[in-house]
Design a protein around this motif. Structure first.
Motif, mmCIF file in Angstrom:
data_model
loop_
_atom_site.group_PDB
_atom_site.id
_atom_site.type_symbol
_atom_site.label_atom_id
_atom_site.label_comp_id
_atom_site.label_asym_id
_atom_site.label_seq_id
_atom_site.Cartn_x
_atom_site.Cartn_y
_atom_site.Cartn_z
ATOM 1 N N ARG A 49 -3.447 11.146 -6.647
ATOM 2 C CA ARG A 49 -4.120 10.256 -5.684
ATOM 3 C C ARG A 49 -3.376 10.352 -4.365
ATOM 4 O O ARG A 49 -2.196 10.727 -4.339
ATOM 5 C CB ARG A 49 -4.120 8.818 -6.185
ATOM 6 N N ASP A 50 -4.053 10.034 -3.272
ATOM 7 C CA ASP A 50 -3.349 10.081 -1.993
ATOM 8 C C ASP A 50 -2.983 8.693 -1.480
ATOM 9 O O ASP A 50 -2.272 8.575 -0.483
ATOM 10 C CB ASP A 50 -4.097 10.913 -0.946
ATOM 11 N N ASN A 51 -3.467 7.663 -2.157
ATOM 12 C CA ASN A 51 -3.013 6.322 -1.778
ATOM 13 C C ASN A 51 -3.342 5.357 -2.908
ATOM 14 O O ASN A 51 -4.145 5.674 -3.788
ATOM 15 C CB ASN A 51 -3.671 5.865 -0.463
ATOM 16 N N GLU A 52 -2.711 4.209 -2.878
ATOM 17 C CA GLU A 52 -3.066 3.151 -3.824
ATOM 18 C C GLU A 52 -2.576 1.819 -3.280
ATOM 19 O O GLU A 52 -1.649 1.764 -2.470
ATOM 20 C CB GLU A 52 -2.459 3.402 -5.212
ATOM 21 N N GLU A 94 3.207 -0.807 4.163
ATOM 22 C CA GLU A 94 2.712 0.513 3.786
ATOM 23 C C GLU A 94 3.932 1.397 3.554
ATOM 24 O O GLU A 94 4.741 1.598 4.458
ATOM 25 C CB GLU A 94 1.841 1.129 4.877
ATOM 26 N N VAL A 144 5.757 4.953 2.165
ATOM 27 C CA VAL A 144 5.583 6.382 1.882
ATOM 28 C C VAL A 144 6.922 6.957 1.444
ATOM 29 O O VAL A 144 7.915 6.830 2.165
ATOM 30 C CB VAL A 144 5.087 7.155 3.130
ATOM 31 N N ARG A 165 0.860 -1.177 0.000
ATOM 32 C CA ARG A 165 0.000 0.000 0.000
ATOM 33 C C ARG A 165 0.900 1.232 0.000
ATOM 34 O O ARG A 165 1.900 1.282 0.724
ATOM 35 C CB ARG A 165 -0.873 -0.007 1.258
ATOM 36 N N LEU A 166 0.552 2.187 -0.827
ATOM 37 C CA LEU A 166 1.318 3.435 -0.894
ATOM 38 C C LEU A 166 0.455 4.597 -0.449
ATOM 39 O O LEU A 166 -0.756 4.628 -0.716
ATOM 40 C CB LEU A 166 1.766 3.684 -2.330
ATOM 41 N N ARG A 167 1.078 5.546 0.226
ATOM 42 C CA ARG A 167 0.400 6.810 0.518
ATOM 43 C C ARG A 167 1.247 7.932 -0.060
ATOM 44 O O ARG A 167 2.476 7.881 -0.016
ATOM 45 C CB ARG A 167 0.235 7.004 2.026
ATOM 46 N N TYR A 168 0.571 8.933 -0.609
ATOM 47 C CA TYR A 168 1.277 10.054 -1.240
ATOM 48 C C TYR A 168 0.925 11.355 -0.534
ATOM 49 O O TYR A 168 -0.230 11.595 -0.169
ATOM 50 C CB TYR A 168 0.865 10.176 -2.705
ATOM 51 N N TYR A 191 2.120 14.035 7.434
ATOM 52 C CA TYR A 191 2.000 12.574 7.563
ATOM 53 C C TYR A 191 1.912 12.317 9.070
ATOM 54 O O TYR A 191 2.921 12.204 9.758
ATOM 55 C CB TYR A 191 3.227 11.936 6.923
ATOM 56 N N ARG A 237 1.620 13.591 -4.110
ATOM 57 C CA ARG A 237 0.162 13.385 -4.154
ATOM 58 C C ARG A 237 -0.428 14.104 -5.366
ATOM 59 O O ARG A 237 -1.283 13.566 -6.076
ATOM 60 C CB ARG A 237 -0.483 13.901 -2.858
#
Lengths: 90, 144
Positions: A28-31, A80, A82, A15-18, B54, A23
């Motif tokens: 997108r803020d996640n995928e 996860e 980032v 899982r990625l968060r941006y 974050y 972003r």
């Protein structure tokens, strides 16, 4: 080839968060992504190709599961991840 | 028990409340620092700032920074709070407080905390300019 190497090559789901610049560039803020990348660095190069992130990996910090890690950290299924572009507190 | 606090806030910061949490009769010195939203940067007129954070990692890293300052400078207590979201000119973006038996330690501790926050906290700043444009800035790009 050893069993461990074979499993390394299979796609794993991470899982990625941006945040911030990334972003906006990824739109997108996640995928959730299936990837064959073995390390965080390889994952970043994969994302750079897809989203045209202009920042080199050398300018990024990396966090996995809410802790800073080195770019060569091996990826594991369920991580996860980032990528942290240059920060600006204060 | 030493007071070691780091927090993030979407609401305006209250220096009175933040400093009250550090009160201790063993302290002979209290130093605080406030970072304010300034109306200019690198020759451009700034009308607002937006901070994106974050949260999970910022809380951990912020607590580590405050704990390091306490250990390094022999502080009695220390705390810091960073705003996030959209901020107008003159608002407090970050507050830092440090208490110690003597002023040298308190000054040094507060300076350490704000310097480390600028470089290590996973928080990003977007400047909104009078021209209508915006830009993400980072700490190596502007004077401190």
């Amino acid at each position: 080839m050893s069993v461990a190497n074979v499993s390394d090559c299979r796609p794993k789901t991470v899982r990625l968060r941006y945040f911030a610049l990334l972003r906006e560039q990824a739109k997108r803020d996640n995928e959730v992504r299936a990837t064959t990348a073995r390390t965080c660095a390889e994952l970043y190069f994969e994302l750079q190709k897809e989203y045209s992130f202009p920042l080199p990996l050398s300018q990024m910090k990396v966090a996995v599961n809410e802790e800073f890690v080195g770019p060569e950290r091996p990826l594991q299924a369920g991580d996860e991840v980032v990528f942290i572009p240059p920060v600006a507190g204060g | 028990m030493k007071i070691c606090q780091f927090s993030l806030s979407a609401e305006p910061l209250s220096p009175v409340l933040l400093s009250r949490a550090l009160s201790d009769t063993a302290a002979g010195a209290f130093v605080s620092f406030e970072g304010w939203v300034r109306n200019h940067n690198r020759g451009k007129t700034v009308v607002a700032l937006e901070y994106e954070v974050y949260q999970a990692l910022a809380l951990k890293e912020g607590e580590r920074i405050v704990a390091e300052a306490i250990a390094k400078f022999g502080l009695i207590g220390a705390g810091a709070c960073h705003r996030y979201g959209l901020l107008g000119l003159g608002e407090i973006a970050v507050w830092v407080g440090a208490t110690a038996p003597h002023r040298c330690q308190a000054f040094a501790g507060a300076a350490y905390i704000i310097d480390e926050i600028k470089h290590r906290l996973p928080i990003w700043k977007k400047e909104y300019y009078a021209t209508g444009s915006t830009a993400w800035v980072h700490c190596s790009e502007h004077s401190h």
